[in-house]
Design an enzyme around this catalytic site. Structure first.
Site, PDB file in Angstrom:
ATOM      1  N   LYS A 161       0.839  -8.952   7.484  1.00  0.00           N
ATOM      2  CA  LYS A 161       1.282  -7.727   8.151  1.00  0.00           C
ATOM      3  C   LYS A 161       0.148  -7.196   9.025  1.00  0.00           C
ATOM      4  CE  LYS A 161       4.019  -3.727   6.681  1.00  0.00           C
ATOM      5  NZ  LYS A 161       4.322  -2.876   5.517  1.00  0.00           N
TER       6      LYS A 161
HETATM    7  O1  G3P Z   1       7.869   0.339   5.336  1.00  0.00           O
HETATM    8  C1  G3P Z   1       7.069   1.350   5.836  1.00  0.00           C
HETATM    9  C2  G3P Z   1       6.935   2.400   4.840  1.00  0.00           C
HETATM   10  O2  G3P Z   1       6.161   2.037   3.768  1.00  0.00           O
HETATM   11  C3  G3P Z   1       6.688   3.750   5.332  1.00  0.00           C
HETATM   12  O3  G3P Z   1       7.610   4.504   4.666  1.00  0.00           O
HETATM   13  O4  G3P Z   1       8.539   6.532   3.746  1.00  0.00           O
HETATM   14  O5  G3P Z   1       6.037   6.321   4.067  1.00  0.00           O
HETATM   15  O6  G3P Z   1       7.564   6.570   6.017  1.00  0.00           O
HETATM   16  P1  G3P Z   1       7.430   6.073   4.623  1.00  0.00           P
END
Ligand code: G3P
Length: 217
Positions: free
Chosen positions: A87
């Site tokens: 990633k």
């Molecule tokens: O997949 C990306 C993720 O981990 C971010 O998610 O909910 O922190 O915006 P969030």
């Protein structure tokens, strides 16, 4: 549409895997820290533990921000297990590294994507996955799902093979809308997957079937 779970929590990964609908896992440094996984060796071991639970792709994020560092780290991550996808952040050196890994046959996931232009660059570089963050766009009053639709349109125009991995999915409606738009993959918390099960008519219907069965037996 493939279902990935966005967590480094092994119990939740096992639960989704046991349900039989899991196609992979995404992680990031914040999710690792949330589980208390710190230190390079522990983090690397944790990736292998995750790979041993799921059958599909497991995204492991580099923390370097320069090309040489990303290449070194990415090669180390890819060596860990055949299910690992490297990633990379959507910055200039990340795009360069995505191209480098594509040429070497190492799969990548370009993350922190917030615009169609960034997604176009990731596809041009030969990324395996591109991760637009829909929840974080919604957080700032911008339509995250619209970005998924824009990227789908652009990729289909040119037959780009990069898979659209809708990330920062927060709830079941994100999942359903991503499926309608044609995202290749969605990654979200366990609740976004389990929430799809819920319908009151299923619960009341099942309760009635069981009650009627009991009456006759
Ligand atoms: O997949 C990306 C993720 O981990 C971010 O998610 O909910 O922190 O915006 P969030």
């Amino acid at each position: 549409m493939k279902f990935f779970i966005d967590t480094a929590n092994l119990d939740q990964i096992r639960e989704a895997q046991d349900m039989g609908v899991l196609d992979g896992v995404t992680t990031n440094p914040s999710l690792m820290a949330k589980e208390g996984i710190t230190g390079r060796n522990n983090i690397l071991k944790h990736y292998v533990d995750i790979c041993n639970i799921v059958d599909g792709d497991v995204s492991a994020e580099v923390i370097s921000t320069d090309f040489a560092g990303m290449v070194k780290e990415g090669e180390e991550l890819a060596e860990l297990h055949e299910q690992i996808v490297v990633k990379l952040p959507m910055i200039k050196d990340g795009v360069k590294a995505a191209k480098y890994f594509a040429d070497k046959g190492i799969r990548t996931n370009v993350t922190l994507v917030f615009s169609a232009g960034q997604a176009l660059l990731a596809a041009k570089a030969g990324a395996t996955y591109v991760s637009p963050f829909i929840g974080r766009l919604d957080d700032i009053s911008t339509d995250g799902l619209n970005l998924i639709a824009e990227i789908r349109h652009i990729y289909d125009n040119y037959g780009f093979e990069t898979q659209i991995l809708a990330a920062s999915v927060r709830h079941t409606m994100h999942v359903i809308d991503c499926a309608k738009i044609g995202a290749d993959v969605m990654t979200g918390p366990l609740s976004s997957i389990e929430g799809l099960l819920k319908h009151p008519l299923t619960d009341s219907g099942l309760a009635k079937f069981l009650a009627d069965y009991k009456k006759g037996n």
